[in-house]
Motif scaffolding. Structure first.
Motif, PDB file in Angstrom:
ATOM      1  N   LEU A 159       0.835  -1.197   0.000  1.00 38.34           N
ATOM      2  CA  LEU A 159       0.000   0.000   0.000  1.00 38.34           C
ATOM      3  C   LEU A 159       0.868   1.244   0.000  1.00 38.34           C
ATOM      4  O   LEU A 159       2.004   1.237   0.503  1.00 38.34           O
ATOM      5  N   GLU A 160       0.322   2.327  -0.531  1.00 39.61           N
ATOM      6  CA  GLU A 160       0.971   3.629  -0.472  1.00 39.61           C
ATOM      7  C   GLU A 160      -0.040   4.630   0.060  1.00 39.61           C
ATOM      8  O   GLU A 160      -1.197   4.658  -0.380  1.00 39.61           O
ATOM      9  N   THR A 161       0.359   5.439   1.021  1.00 39.51           N
ATOM     10  CA  THR A 161      -0.572   6.347   1.678  1.00 39.51           C
ATOM     11  C   THR A 161       0.172   7.578   2.165  1.00 39.51           C
ATOM     12  O   THR A 161       1.401   7.682   2.026  1.00 39.51           O
ATOM     13  N   ASP A 162      -0.563   8.502   2.755  1.00 38.44           N
ATOM     14  CA  ASP A 162       0.080   9.677   3.341  1.00 38.44           C
ATOM     15  C   ASP A 162       0.654   9.362   4.720  1.00 38.44           C
ATOM     16  O   ASP A 162       1.788   9.717   5.036  1.00 38.44           O
ATOM     17  N   VAL A 163      -0.159   8.681   5.556  1.00 36.67           N
ATOM     18  CA  VAL A 163       0.240   8.414   6.944  1.00 36.67           C
ATOM     19  C   VAL A 163      -0.061   6.959   7.304  1.00 36.67           C
ATOM     20  O   VAL A 163      -1.188   6.490   7.094  1.00 36.67           O
ATOM     21  N   ALA A 164       0.925   6.285   7.832  1.00 30.04           N
ATOM     22  CA  ALA A 164       0.726   4.933   8.368  1.00 30.04           C
ATOM     23  C   ALA A 164       0.507   5.044   9.871  1.00 30.04           C
ATOM     24  O   ALA A 164       1.357   5.573  10.588  1.00 30.04           O
ATOM     25  N   ILE A 165      -0.658   4.574  10.330  1.00 28.94           N
ATOM     26  CA  ILE A 165      -0.991   4.620  11.751  1.00 28.94           C
ATOM     27  C   ILE A 165      -0.753   3.246  12.342  1.00 28.94           C
ATOM     28  O   ILE A 165      -1.379   2.260  11.936  1.00 28.94           O
ATOM     29  N   VAL A 166       0.155   3.156  13.295  1.00 30.77           N
ATOM     30  CA  VAL A 166       0.477   1.883  13.943  1.00 30.77           C
ATOM     31  C   VAL A 166      -0.300   1.815  15.245  1.00 30.77           C
ATOM     32  O   VAL A 166       0.026   2.476  16.226  1.00 30.77           O
ATOM     33  N   GLY A 167      -1.366   1.038  15.249  1.00 26.95           N
ATOM     34  CA  GLY A 167      -2.240   0.936  16.412  1.00 26.95           C
ATOM     35  C   GLY A 167      -3.642   1.375  16.068  1.00 26.95           C
ATOM     36  O   GLY A 167      -3.844   2.518  15.620  1.00 26.95           O
ATOM     37  N   ALA A 168      -4.606   0.483  16.252  1.00 26.80           N
ATOM     38  CA  ALA A 168      -5.997   0.777  15.878  1.00 26.80           C
ATOM     39  C   ALA A 168      -6.911   0.808  17.087  1.00 26.80           C
ATOM     40  O   ALA A 168      -8.062   0.393  17.031  1.00 26.80           O
ATOM     41  N   GLY A 169      -6.386   1.304  18.212  1.00 27.38           N
ATOM     42  CA  GLY A 169      -7.216   1.544  19.385  1.00 27.38           C
ATOM     43  C   GLY A 169      -7.999   2.829  19.203  1.00 27.38           C
ATOM     44  O   GLY A 169      -8.054   3.401  18.109  1.00 27.38           O
ATOM     45  N   PRO A 170      -8.620   3.338  20.264  1.00 23.14           N
ATOM     46  CA  PRO A 170      -9.448   4.546  20.121  1.00 23.14           C
ATOM     47  C   PRO A 170      -8.674   5.748  19.599  1.00 23.14           C
ATOM     48  O   PRO A 170      -9.205   6.526  18.809  1.00 23.14           O
ATOM     49  N   ILE A 171      -7.396   5.887  20.000  1.00 18.40           N
ATOM     50  CA  ILE A 171      -6.625   7.042  19.551  1.00 18.40           C
ATOM     51  C   ILE A 171      -6.237   6.887  18.084  1.00 18.40           C
ATOM     52  O   ILE A 171      -6.292   7.850  17.306  1.00 18.40           O
ATOM     53  N   GLY A 172      -5.852   5.681  17.690  1.00 16.21           N
ATOM     54  CA  GLY A 172      -5.536   5.444  16.287  1.00 16.21           C
ATOM     55  C   GLY A 172      -6.744   5.672  15.397  1.00 16.21           C
ATOM     56  O   GLY A 172      -6.634   6.258  14.307  1.00 16.21           O
ATOM     57  N   LEU A 173      -7.922   5.244  15.859  1.00  9.16           N
ATOM     58  CA  LEU A 173      -9.143   5.465  15.074  1.00  9.16           C
ATOM     59  C   LEU A 173      -9.440   6.952  14.932  1.00  9.16           C
ATOM     60  O   LEU A 173      -9.766   7.438  13.843  1.00  9.16           O
ATOM     61  N   PHE A 174      -9.328   7.682  16.030  1.00  6.14           N
ATOM     62  CA  PHE A 174      -9.616   9.118  15.952  1.00  6.14           C
ATOM     63  C   PHE A 174      -8.584   9.846  15.094  1.00  6.14           C
ATOM     64  O   PHE A 174      -8.896  10.855  14.462  1.00  6.14           O
ATOM     65  N   ALA A 175      -7.364   9.317  15.064  1.00  5.14           N
ATOM     66  CA  ALA A 175      -6.345   9.922  14.205  1.00  5.14           C
ATOM     67  C   ALA A 175      -6.760   9.842  12.743  1.00  5.14           C
ATOM     68  O   ALA A 175      -6.470  10.762  11.961  1.00  5.14           O
ATOM     69  N   VAL A 176      -7.440   8.758  12.346  1.00  8.43           N
ATOM     70  CA  VAL A 176      -7.958   8.655  10.979  1.00  8.43           C
ATOM     71  C   VAL A 176      -8.878   9.841  10.692  1.00  8.43           C
ATOM     72  O   VAL A 176      -8.820  10.458   9.621  1.00  8.43           O
ATOM     73  N   PHE A 177      -9.735  10.171  11.670  1.00 12.60           N
ATOM     74  CA  PHE A 177     -10.659  11.288  11.497  1.00 12.60           C
ATOM     75  C   PHE A 177      -9.916  12.610  11.358  1.00 12.60           C
ATOM     76  O   PHE A 177     -10.182  13.402  10.440  1.00 12.60           O
ATOM     77  N   GLU A 178      -8.985  12.875  12.279  1.00 14.89           N
ATOM     78  CA  GLU A 178      -8.283  14.158  12.254  1.00 14.89           C
ATOM     79  C   GLU A 178      -7.458  14.307  10.973  1.00 14.89           C
ATOM     80  O   GLU A 178      -7.405  15.393  10.385  1.00 14.89           O
ATOM     81  N   LEU A 179      -6.826  13.231  10.533  1.00 17.35           N
ATOM     82  CA  LEU A 179      -6.081  13.283   9.279  1.00 17.35           C
ATOM     83  C   LEU A 179      -7.037  13.461   8.104  1.00 17.35           C
ATOM     84  O   LEU A 179      -6.779  14.242   7.180  1.00 17.35           O
TER      85      LEU A 179
END
Length: 340
Positions: A8-28
């Protein structure tokens, strides 16, 4: 059937899909930045899903109380417009490259190219701190000793001994007192839990809804064939007594392991990643850390603070992804939620 490795190619790789990682998807996503979620667990939600989906959380703004699992469900709904790919059941085992051009690899052979990396991995892999009790394994195998509560109903009508003095011990004592006979074992009268929760526990004890076994600590388990009959507790002076029990819930915290992340070369402090509190950037340019894994002076390990850190990190990441664009701050009430 084994999943084939993906690239995959993306802008940001988020390591961790807990509540903070999920919310980071929103903010990004609100900044029109693409992201990918990577997590070693088979489902999103981190500890909220894996350890205590029915545990009530009291310090989420606008929610006087919300169960951990329900919080994750709502976060998933919130990030749905951004359609972030998910690589679950995979551990990130390698990081190479530099700010603006990183490559992450997983233990399943996946590769993710990203311009920035956001570590939201809690404090890494986790497991319970077990009490040093003889014969513990047999009671663990039967379910008489458990370290997490996934379903409150499993304890209905049972004699439950809860050991510990932190938030988990107090919160579960309050959550189970109406459906089970609850005894709380702690070595001292003062609890480390949130003051409001500790006060509610005191009120429940005064009303006879919870038995307080203080000042005692765990001493032994009584039972045969994995069936628990009682928990022995002792004072520091050696006075031993027996508390009838069907289930023991020892809440002595989790042992954390950052795993391969610790070898990336980021500055660490007591198994946590040190970050700039203004941007949440680590000592590696382009790599950010938010939530429980991040450390800085004045840090509070609260989900709401992790949410704030995700927003700050997203804004700090924008110029990495779009170095030639100026970011004009807008409120979500003004611009709405952009398409993913």
């Amino acid at each position: 059937m084994t999943e084939a490795p993906v690239a995959l190619e993306t802008d940001v790789a988020i390591v961790g899909a807990g509540p903070i990682g999920l919310f980071a998807v929103f903010e990004l996503g609100m900044l029109k930045l693409r992201s990918v979620l990577i997590d070693a667990l088979a489902e999103v939600g981190g500890q909220c899903t894996a350890l205590y989906p029915e545990k009530p959380i009291y310090d989420i703004p606008a929610h006087p109380a919300i169960e951990a699992g329900a919080l994750i469900t709502q976060l998933e709904q919130q990030i749905e417009p951004f359609a972030a790919p998910r690589l679950l059941g995979r551990q990130v085992n390698g990081l190479s490259g530099a700010r603006g051009d990183f490559t992450l690899t997983t233990d399943k052979g996946d590769t993710v190219r990203a311009k920035a990396v956001l570590v939201a991995a809690g404090a890494g892999a986790f497991g319970p701190n077990r009490p040093p009790l003889e014969g513990l394994a047999a009671f663990e195998a039967s379910g008489a000793v458990q370290y997490y509560v996934r379903r409150r109903e499993d304890f209905r009508g049972k004699r439950v001994v809860i050991a510990g003095g932190g938030d988990s011990a107090v919160d579960w004592a309050l959550a189970l007192k109406d459906i089970a006979r609850v005894s709380v074992v702690h070595r001292r009268a003062k609890f480390r839990a949130a003051p409001e929760s500790a006060a509610r526990l005191d009120q429940a004890a005064a009303a006879g809804e919870v038995e307080m076994v203080i000042p005692y600590q765990l001493h032994g388990l009584v039972g045969t064939g994995g069936a628990l009959q009682a928990v022995e507790v002792a004072t520091l002076e050696g006075e031993v007594k027996s508390v009838p029990a069907d289930v023991l819930l020892p809440f002595f915290g989790l042992s954390m392991d950052l795993g391969p992340i610790a070898a990336w070369g980021m500055d660490l402090a007591l198994h946590h990643v040190t970050v700039d509190p203004a941007t949440c950037e680590t000592s590696i340019p382009g790599v950010f850390a938010v939530g429980d894994v991040a450390s800085y002076p004045g840090k509070l390990k609260l989900i709401l603070q992790g949410f704030s850190e995700a927003a700050m990190a997203a804004h700090a990441i924008f110029p990495i992804v779009h170095p030639d664009q100026a970011l004009r701050f807008e409120y979500s009430t003004s611009k709405g939620v952009p398409a993913g």
